[in-house]
Motif scaffolding. Sequence first.
Motif, PDB file in Angstrom:
ATOM      1  N   ASP A 151      39.477  35.243  31.993  1.00  0.00           N
ATOM      2  CA  ASP A 151      40.292  36.425  31.732  1.00  0.00           C
ATOM      3  C   ASP A 151      41.255  36.339  30.664  1.00  0.00           C
ATOM      4  N   THR A 152      42.005  37.166  30.333  1.00  0.00           N
ATOM      5  CA  THR A 152      43.056  37.173  29.254  1.00  0.00           C
ATOM      6  C   THR A 152      44.030  36.286  29.360  1.00  0.00           C
ATOM      7  N   SER A 153      44.434  35.718  30.740  1.00  0.00           N
ATOM      8  CA  SER A 153      45.576  34.674  31.017  1.00  0.00           C
ATOM      9  C   SER A 153      44.862  33.291  30.683  1.00  0.00           C
ATOM     10  N   ASP A 154      43.540  33.081  30.678  1.00  0.00           N
ATOM     11  CA  ASP A 154      42.990  31.778  30.170  1.00  0.00           C
ATOM     12  C   ASP A 154      43.741  30.740  31.015  1.00  0.00           C
ATOM     13  N   HIS A 155      44.033  30.926  32.222  1.00  0.00           N
ATOM     14  CA  HIS A 155      44.433  29.790  33.096  1.00  0.00           C
ATOM     15  C   HIS A 155      43.359  28.952  33.767  1.00  0.00           C
ATOM     16  N   TRP A 156      43.917  28.064  34.442  1.00  0.00           N
ATOM     17  CA  TRP A 156      42.977  26.888  35.387  1.00  0.00           C
ATOM     18  C   TRP A 156      42.017  27.653  35.985  1.00  0.00           C
ATOM     19  N   ALA A 157      40.744  27.367  36.129  1.00  0.00           N
ATOM     20  CA  ALA A 157      39.703  28.041  37.001  1.00  0.00           C
ATOM     21  C   ALA A 157      38.670  26.991  37.218  1.00  0.00           C
ATOM     22  N   ILE A 158      38.253  27.322  38.564  1.00  0.00           N
ATOM     23  CA  ILE A 158      37.094  26.811  38.980  1.00  0.00           C
ATOM     24  C   ILE A 158      36.229  27.589  39.793  1.00  0.00           C
ATOM     25  N   ASP A 159      35.178  27.240  40.336  1.00  0.00           N
ATOM     26  CA  ASP A 159      34.323  27.783  41.507  1.00  0.00           C
ATOM     27  C   ASP A 159      34.102  29.258  41.140  1.00  0.00           C
ATOM     28  N   GLY A 160      33.548  29.550  40.185  1.00  0.00           N
ATOM     29  CA  GLY A 160      33.265  30.949  39.774  1.00  0.00           C
ATOM     30  C   GLY A 160      31.790  31.573  40.413  1.00  0.00           C
ATOM     31  N   THR A 161      32.014  32.639  40.828  1.00  0.00           N
ATOM     32  CA  THR A 161      30.760  33.475  41.503  1.00  0.00           C
ATOM     33  C   THR A 161      30.772  34.820  40.970  1.00  0.00           C
ATOM     34  N   VAL A 162      29.450  35.604  41.315  1.00  0.00           N
ATOM     35  CA  VAL A 162      29.652  36.940  40.765  1.00  0.00           C
ATOM     36  C   VAL A 162      29.100  37.711  41.981  1.00  0.00           C
ATOM     37  N   LEU A 163      29.846  38.782  41.844  1.00  0.00           N
ATOM     38  CA  LEU A 163      29.669  40.005  43.100  1.00  0.00           C
ATOM     39  C   LEU A 163      29.196  41.113  42.461  1.00  0.00           C
ATOM     40  N   GLU A 164      28.175  41.799  42.944  1.00  0.00           N
ATOM     41  CA  GLU A 164      27.682  42.876  42.416  1.00  0.00           C
ATOM     42  C   GLU A 164      28.076  43.966  43.503  1.00  0.00           C
ATOM     43  N   THR A 165      28.810  45.161  42.894  1.00  0.00           N
ATOM     44  CA  THR A 165      28.994  46.128  44.094  1.00  0.00           C
ATOM     45  C   THR A 165      29.339  47.683  43.208  1.00  0.00           C
ATOM     46  N   GLY A 166      28.935  48.731  43.781  1.00  0.00           N
ATOM     47  CA  GLY A 166      29.356  49.931  42.929  1.00  0.00           C
ATOM     48  C   GLY A 166      28.605  50.002  41.671  1.00  0.00           C
ATOM     49  N   GLY A 167      27.470  49.407  41.496  1.00  0.00           N
ATOM     50  CA  GLY A 167      26.762  49.415  40.145  1.00  0.00           C
ATOM     51  C   GLY A 167      27.403  48.645  39.041  1.00  0.00           C
ATOM     52  N   ALA A 168      28.516  47.839  39.369  1.00  0.00           N
ATOM     53  CA  ALA A 168      29.183  46.761  38.522  1.00  0.00           C
ATOM     54  C   ALA A 168      28.894  45.466  38.877  1.00  0.00           C
ATOM     55  N   HIS A 169      29.317  44.563  37.878  1.00  0.00           N
ATOM     56  CA  HIS A 169      29.447  43.193  38.413  1.00  0.00           C
ATOM     57  C   HIS A 169      30.848  42.483  38.257  1.00  0.00           C
ATOM     58  N   TYR A 170      31.462  41.636  39.307  1.00  0.00           N
ATOM     59  CA  TYR A 170      32.546  41.048  39.129  1.00  0.00           C
ATOM     60  C   TYR A 170      32.568  39.628  39.486  1.00  0.00           C
ATOM     61  N   PHE A 171      33.415  39.185  38.591  1.00  0.00           N
ATOM     62  CA  PHE A 171      33.662  37.582  38.615  1.00  0.00           C
ATOM     63  C   PHE A 171      34.872  37.294  39.549  1.00  0.00           C
ATOM     64  N   ILE A 172      34.500  36.183  40.461  1.00  0.00           N
ATOM     65  CA  ILE A 172      35.458  35.871  41.367  1.00  0.00           C
ATOM     66  C   ILE A 172      35.623  34.515  41.390  1.00  0.00           C
ATOM     67  N   TRP A 173      36.833  33.677  41.317  1.00  0.00           N
ATOM     68  CA  TRP A 173      36.943  32.456  41.195  1.00  0.00           C
ATOM     69  C   TRP A 173      38.351  31.847  41.833  1.00  0.00           C
ATOM     70  N   SER A 174      38.516  30.654  41.793  1.00  0.00           N
ATOM     71  CA  SER A 174      39.623  29.749  42.317  1.00  0.00           C
ATOM     72  C   SER A 174      40.501  29.600  41.068  1.00  0.00           C
TER      73      SER A 174
END
Length: 351
Positions: A151-174
Amino acid sequence: MAFSVAACSQKGNSGKQTTDREEELRDTVETGVATFSNPLLDSGADPWVLKKGGQYYYTHTTGNRLVLRQTDHMENLDSAVPLTIWKPDPGQEYSHDLWAPEIHFINDKWYMYFAATTDQDRDRNRRMFVLENSSDSPMNTEWEFKGKITDTSDHWAIDGTVLETGGAHYFIWSGWRTRDQPENSGKQQLYIARMENPWTLSGERVMISEPELEWERHGLVNEGPVAWKNPAGDIFLFYSGSGCWTDDYAIGVLKLTDPDNPLDPGSWEKYPEAVFSKNPGQGVYAPGHNSFFKSPDGSEDWILYHANDNPGDGCSPARKPRMQKMEWDSNGFPRPGIPVSRDSVLSVPSN
């Protein structure tokens, strides 16, 4: 049901079986019921599996490369030949500590998401990256590096996964709240952002969970998110809480109460207790960082997770992948039960 005695023999006992174990194997042969026992492999943290076209594609953390295995029955995972699909060039921002890879199939292409970092200041520089493969099968080396996904913050990130709901995709991470860990007070939170495409996020990230419950605070960690639906289609987000270096690493759950608004923190209902935690009496410690899969006939849900055999094993290669069937209660809430011992003989997933 496929019959496979080999899948349940000689795991974790240096090829030697106890008298009781030999009797169990003989019972298996006599009854024709296919069985197996955990662990599935001798080592493998952060196990992930995707079922597609009757095949299971499995991966876990190796540290310096990305590896896939293909099998038609998960209980036979130890006989699936590991294939290195990609290895980073040295000196890049993604050359070290390749963690928690996940394979997804989006818009008729394969994607592999993974966390990695640089050769210096490794902890501070951890970020998420993604590969793409347009082949019919992911079991080749035709993977294209698409870059960092952030995302725009570009902070520390691990463990990304994908959620599909409502006709769109979302990325969820720690991730961290800020760029520097001291300012972050050592916490790992769960964040979500909308995906413009499988390698690009759009808009700002939104925090949907942080370690606030007692069971999550043995290390102040929320990580390893994975979305899974119950038979009614309700979406649950499973995640691991507390530090993997503790025996108290466990799995909790959030329910998405408004599938059309996953970017609203109010759409996520957090349950107060862990749904899957250590079982010292059966020699299972720090179970977590899970994924899910359907049985070959699609009738059963199975949880795939790693765990340690001994207290104090921590975040080491001692973590081994295990699996067991998960039930749902009358209200559609997930009931994975308790992690079973490595001596437990389990029926294989339904064919």
